[in-house]
Design a protein around this motif. Sequence first.
Motif, short mmCIF file in Angstrom:
data_model
loop_
_atom_site.label_atom_id
_atom_site.label_comp_id
_atom_site.label_asym_id
_atom_site.label_seq_id
_atom_site.Cartn_x
_atom_site.Cartn_y
_atom_site.Cartn_z
N ALA A 124 13.84 1.60 -6.30
CA ALA A 124 13.81 1.58 -4.86
C ALA A 124 13.09 0.58 -4.47
N VAL A 125 13.20 -0.16 -3.27
CA VAL A 125 12.64 -1.51 -2.79
C VAL A 125 11.86 -1.01 -1.50
N VAL A 126 10.58 -1.43 -1.45
CA VAL A 126 9.97 -1.45 -0.07
C VAL A 126 9.49 -2.70 0.48
N VAL A 127 9.78 -3.07 1.80
CA VAL A 127 9.49 -4.29 2.23
C VAL A 127 8.59 -4.07 3.64
N GLY A 128 7.90 -5.19 3.90
CA GLY A 128 7.58 -5.03 5.31
C GLY A 128 8.50 -5.53 6.35
N ALA A 129 8.36 -4.85 7.73
CA ALA A 129 9.15 -5.36 8.54
C ALA A 129 8.89 -6.66 9.12
N SER A 130 9.81 -7.58 9.31
CA SER A 130 9.93 -8.90 9.57
C SER A 130 8.82 -9.19 11.13
N GLU A 131 8.09 -10.09 10.85
CA GLU A 131 7.03 -10.31 11.92
C GLU A 131 7.68 -11.61 12.63
N GLN A 132 8.81 -12.04 12.36
CA GLN A 132 9.43 -13.31 13.02
C GLN A 132 10.23 -12.65 14.23
N ALA A 133 10.05 -13.35 15.48
CA ALA A 133 10.91 -12.89 16.59
C ALA A 133 12.31 -13.21 16.50
N GLY A 134 12.62 -14.06 15.64
CA GLY A 134 14.13 -14.49 15.56
C GLY A 134 14.81 -13.42 14.75
N HIS A 135 14.11 -12.90 13.88
CA HIS A 135 14.79 -11.86 12.84
C HIS A 135 15.24 -10.65 13.66
N ARG A 136 14.78 -10.42 14.90
CA ARG A 136 15.15 -9.38 15.40
C ARG A 136 16.64 -9.45 16.00
N ILE A 137 17.13 -10.75 16.20
CA ILE A 137 18.25 -11.17 16.46
C ILE A 137 19.35 -11.42 15.61
N ALA A 184 0.94 -1.30 -0.10
CA ALA A 184 0.03 -0.01 0.09
C ALA A 184 0.97 1.24 -0.09
N TYR A 185 2.01 1.14 0.80
CA TYR A 185 2.87 2.33 0.81
C TYR A 185 3.67 2.49 -0.62
N ALA A 186 3.95 1.26 -0.88
CA ALA A 186 4.80 1.61 -2.37
C ALA A 186 3.88 1.98 -3.44
N ALA A 187 2.54 1.67 -3.44
CA ALA A 187 1.57 2.03 -4.47
C ALA A 187 1.50 3.41 -4.36
N GLY A 188 1.33 4.12 -3.19
CA GLY A 188 1.20 5.45 -3.02
C GLY A 188 2.61 6.15 -3.65
N LEU A 189 3.78 5.75 -3.40
CA LEU A 189 4.87 6.25 -3.83
C LEU A 189 4.81 6.07 -5.47
N ALA A 190 4.62 4.98 -5.96
CA ALA A 190 4.32 4.93 -7.59
C ALA A 190 3.49 5.83 -8.00
N ARG A 191 2.24 6.03 -7.34
CA ARG A 191 1.10 7.01 -8.16
C ARG A 191 1.81 8.36 -7.93
N ARG A 192 2.37 8.62 -6.98
CA ARG A 192 2.89 10.19 -6.90
C ARG A 192 3.91 10.41 -7.72
N GLN A 193 4.93 9.43 -7.98
CA GLN A 193 6.00 9.47 -8.99
C GLN A 193 5.86 9.06 -10.32
#
Length: 153
Positions: free
Chosen positions: A120-133, A34-43
């Motif tokens: 540009a690359v847009v990704v979601g933050a990881s939702e897996q606990a192990g990834h924080r480490i 959704a965020y990337a779509a907004g960027l793409a629309r504006r750009q």
Amino acid sequence: MTEHVNTGFERGTDGPKVILAGIDGSDSSLRAVAYAAGLARRQNALLALVYVQPVMAAGASLGAPVAEATGEVAEGIVTAIREAAERLKGIFDVRWEFHTFRGDPYAGLVSAAEELTADAVVVGASEQAGHRIVGSVAVRLVKAGRWPVTVVP
């Protein structure tokens, strides 16, 4: 024949031409899209939605139809995106393409960004606990330092 010389900045034309958004069906990846779509629309950029289809190590699936399952995930994502695009047509008009790549998420997104010449690359933050480490795909993309990376929570 006249030669075109770039004279520098021209308002409205210096933004990204291809914005890649990684999607895996998770809530954070859908927010990233959704965020990337907004960027793409504006750009006025192309939104390249990329699903990385996991590859199982030989014998790891024990005969389970893993390829079929991940193919179904990709089809489900495409269907959801198409339905959302239809609902928002005219209100939120964005040029978009859907691509699937195979591999682990990091390598798949790197391959996609290279092949699609992403700006540009847009990704979601990881939702897996192990990834924080250990470090998430997003952190690895940022450390690669090859594209501007936006991480959406």
